[in-house]
Design a protein around this motif. Sequence first.
Motif, mmCIF file in Angstrom:
data_model
loop_
_atom_site.group_PDB
_atom_site.id
_atom_site.type_symbol
_atom_site.label_atom_id
_atom_site.label_comp_id
_atom_site.label_asym_id
_atom_site.label_seq_id
_atom_site.Cartn_x
_atom_site.Cartn_y
_atom_site.Cartn_z
ATOM 1 N N GLU A 226 1.024 -1.240 0.062
ATOM 2 C CA GLU A 226 0.149 -0.103 -0.032
ATOM 3 C C GLU A 226 0.832 1.243 -0.064
ATOM 4 O O GLU A 226 0.479 2.275 -0.758
ATOM 5 C CB GLU A 226 -0.986 -0.030 1.291
ATOM 6 C CG GLU A 226 -0.241 0.122 2.740
ATOM 7 C CD GLU A 226 0.120 -1.290 3.264
ATOM 8 O OE1 GLU A 226 0.678 -1.325 4.329
ATOM 9 O OE2 GLU A 226 0.383 -2.175 2.364
ATOM 10 N N LYS A 227 1.848 1.254 0.624
ATOM 11 C CA LYS A 227 2.908 2.438 0.652
ATOM 12 C C LYS A 227 3.590 2.558 -0.586
ATOM 13 O O LYS A 227 3.762 3.559 -1.175
ATOM 14 C CB LYS A 227 3.928 2.169 1.796
ATOM 15 C CG LYS A 227 5.012 3.512 1.684
ATOM 16 C CD LYS A 227 5.964 3.176 2.783
ATOM 17 C CE LYS A 227 6.988 4.349 2.679
ATOM 18 N NZ LYS A 227 8.343 4.387 3.569
ATOM 19 N N THR A 228 3.864 1.325 -1.473
ATOM 20 C CA THR A 228 4.445 1.480 -2.665
ATOM 21 C C THR A 228 3.545 2.065 -3.496
ATOM 22 O O THR A 228 3.924 3.068 -4.367
ATOM 23 C CB THR A 228 4.836 -0.035 -3.142
ATOM 24 O OG1 THR A 228 5.757 -0.570 -2.422
ATOM 25 C CG2 THR A 228 5.317 0.044 -4.475
ATOM 26 N N ALA A 229 2.177 1.843 -3.576
ATOM 27 C CA ALA A 229 1.247 2.468 -4.367
ATOM 28 C C ALA A 229 1.153 4.009 -4.332
ATOM 29 O O ALA A 229 1.096 4.916 -4.932
ATOM 30 C CB ALA A 229 -0.042 1.742 -4.334
ATOM 31 N N ALA A 230 1.210 4.115 -2.758
ATOM 32 C CA ALA A 230 1.137 5.670 -2.486
ATOM 33 C C ALA A 230 2.257 6.512 -2.856
ATOM 34 O O ALA A 230 2.067 7.692 -3.361
ATOM 35 C CB ALA A 230 0.983 5.625 -0.779
ATOM 36 N N LEU A 231 3.364 5.789 -2.868
ATOM 37 C CA LEU A 231 4.621 6.527 -3.287
ATOM 38 C C LEU A 231 4.560 7.040 -4.781
ATOM 39 O O LEU A 231 4.615 8.001 -5.320
ATOM 40 C CB LEU A 231 5.745 6.105 -2.697
ATOM 41 C CG LEU A 231 6.346 5.964 -1.463
ATOM 42 C CD1 LEU A 231 7.398 5.023 -1.202
ATOM 43 C CD2 LEU A 231 6.852 7.355 -1.161
ATOM 44 N N ALA A 232 4.301 6.043 -5.682
ATOM 45 C CA ALA A 232 4.061 5.874 -7.024
ATOM 46 C C ALA A 232 2.961 6.868 -7.543
ATOM 47 O O ALA A 232 3.151 7.896 -8.292
ATOM 48 C CB ALA A 232 3.765 4.702 -7.646
ATOM 49 N N THR B 247 0.866 5.101 4.691
ATOM 50 C CA THR B 247 0.270 5.633 3.447
ATOM 51 C C THR B 247 -0.408 7.233 3.940
ATOM 52 O O THR B 247 -0.128 8.250 2.988
ATOM 53 C CB THR B 247 -0.900 4.984 2.807
ATOM 54 O OG1 THR B 247 -1.973 4.793 3.715
ATOM 55 C CG2 THR B 247 -0.459 3.722 2.380
ATOM 56 N N ALA B 248 -0.726 7.444 5.080
ATOM 57 C CA ALA B 248 -1.286 8.673 5.388
ATOM 58 C C ALA B 248 0.161 9.786 5.386
ATOM 59 O O ALA B 248 -0.206 11.049 4.886
ATOM 60 C CB ALA B 248 -1.578 8.480 6.973
ATOM 61 N N GLY B 249 1.136 9.253 5.816
ATOM 62 C CA GLY B 249 2.246 10.210 5.914
ATOM 63 C C GLY B 249 3.019 10.580 4.546
ATOM 64 O O GLY B 249 3.068 11.611 4.115
#
Length: 590
Positions: free
Chosen positions: A522-528, A571-573
Amino acid sequence: MGAVTEAAETRRRPADRQSAPRILRVTGPLIEMEYTGGIAMYDLVSIGPAGLPGEVVAISGDVVTVQAYEYTGGLAPGQTAMPQGRPLSVRLGPELLGGIFDGLLRPLSGAGDWLLPGAQRAAAEERRWSFSPLVAQGEQVAEGQALGEIQDAGPVPVKVLVPPGCGGAVEEIAVAGDHARDAVVAVVGGTEVTVGALWPVRLPRPVRERVDSHEALNTGQRVIDLLFPVARGSTVAVPGGFGTGKTVLLQQIAKWCDAEVIVYVGCGERGNEMADVITELAELQDPRTGGRLADRTVTIANTSNMPMMAREASVYTGVTVAEYFRDMGLDVVVIADSTSRWAEALREFASRTGALPAEEGYPAGLASAIAAFYERAAAVTTLGGVRGSVTVIGAVSPPGGDMTEPVTAHTERFVRCLWTLDRDLAYARHYPAVSWAGSFSRDVPVLAAGHRAAGDPAWNRRRDRVGAVLAEADRLADLVDLIGIAALPARERISVLAGRLIREGVLQQSALSERDAYCGAEKTAALADAVLAAADRCRELVDSGVPAASVEEVDFGPLLRAREDTGPHDTAGVAARRDTMLAGLGAVRP
């Protein structure tokens, strides 16, 4: 899982050493001995006074060719070799988890500093295991069904299963309590089932059916999970020259992938690298259980200074161990580092047999051997009706980084995913140095369907957009080197900027960072998504008349540091830093 006892597996055995055939010739790991009958291809042979292990690989007339798995210094013609009447097999059991073994699955703990020929034995395990029955006497069971569970094998439940080809009424079942590894804990249809079991390493364990997997193996490495994902039960090759970071990448996958059991095969690699792997696994906390990661890892160490032909057996040993745990309904990853050293063992032995060499001296059957190894990876429905998988990840070490050499070229034909490590990226300190131009994943279509079903319909579009940005930036890179960035049109300058943001803000990942060594999906998707949103805003600015130079001068630091400043699942950050970045871009004026 349970299987028939070793005595029952033995088909034929000479009565004494006097009847054993004599050795005719010794040349390195190649032994030629008399054919006296009662021996078959791939049978195990005990060679010479020290009982060195060997395997029959050819029978021609009255001569049997054996490849020895120990140093053969001191062997001489005229000495005897005792056929063991069974194929090369390994003992599978609950003692595997957390253990360190050689290429024939003989324990290395307590072996001493030097492994003397003939001194290493697969000694009987003295420890007793806590067995808890799952069936009752008189119950009807089928092959692959769980008869009981070992309670103290480690963080992963180890089951004793009905052996393949067996089934019927449970005639006897042991009571709950402690039992030795070779103890009979059940009798099913007249067949004794023990806690541990022998299984031939070259014979794949049977399954009910192979199935398509729509679930990705999450590795925690963004460049892989975002661009070149691998499905559970699939195959991967990781080619790369010296210094490109193969070992570190494989170690990261062993530490962080979401498989339940890791089988790490050190196949001909340097001893100090293998020692580092063992030390780090022992010290690393398992994010799944909170205990040691080593407790759900099986390490097979066959380093470059150990017997060469044991490398050839070690990869089959590793896959056999993985299939043992797969049949319990577990997801297993086999990491082989490296298959090039395994292929070198094949070449060494072929040259001693006088076989006609093929390309670069490798045997003509190299492609078939590579295909047979990777073919044992699969997502399956086991004989017991549960789902399990074996994913095989093999490193390839092409000499001089030559990706056209035979081992690399043949491996690329048979694997589903290729993670090519780029020397230029590695020398630029971009890690993991996975080349987005030279890698591929054939699992993307099925995994895209899996992501849609899991509630992430944008996964494939996100991946395609990131790939398109990187491809456009690479296309413009040579032009920038030739004429300079200032000579490009504004939109092309933004394309170059977007490529840099993707590389530095998403694809780079430090294996030494406490926050960034692992990244959740989920963080990978958020960064992209954050970087793509920033790139889109930059294009809107230049389309509205803002000079490209003004956009390039914006401080993108908060966005680039989001991967380090936020936790693995935060992901919020990431979203907060994305919003801050977009607000800053909104303040740019023509």
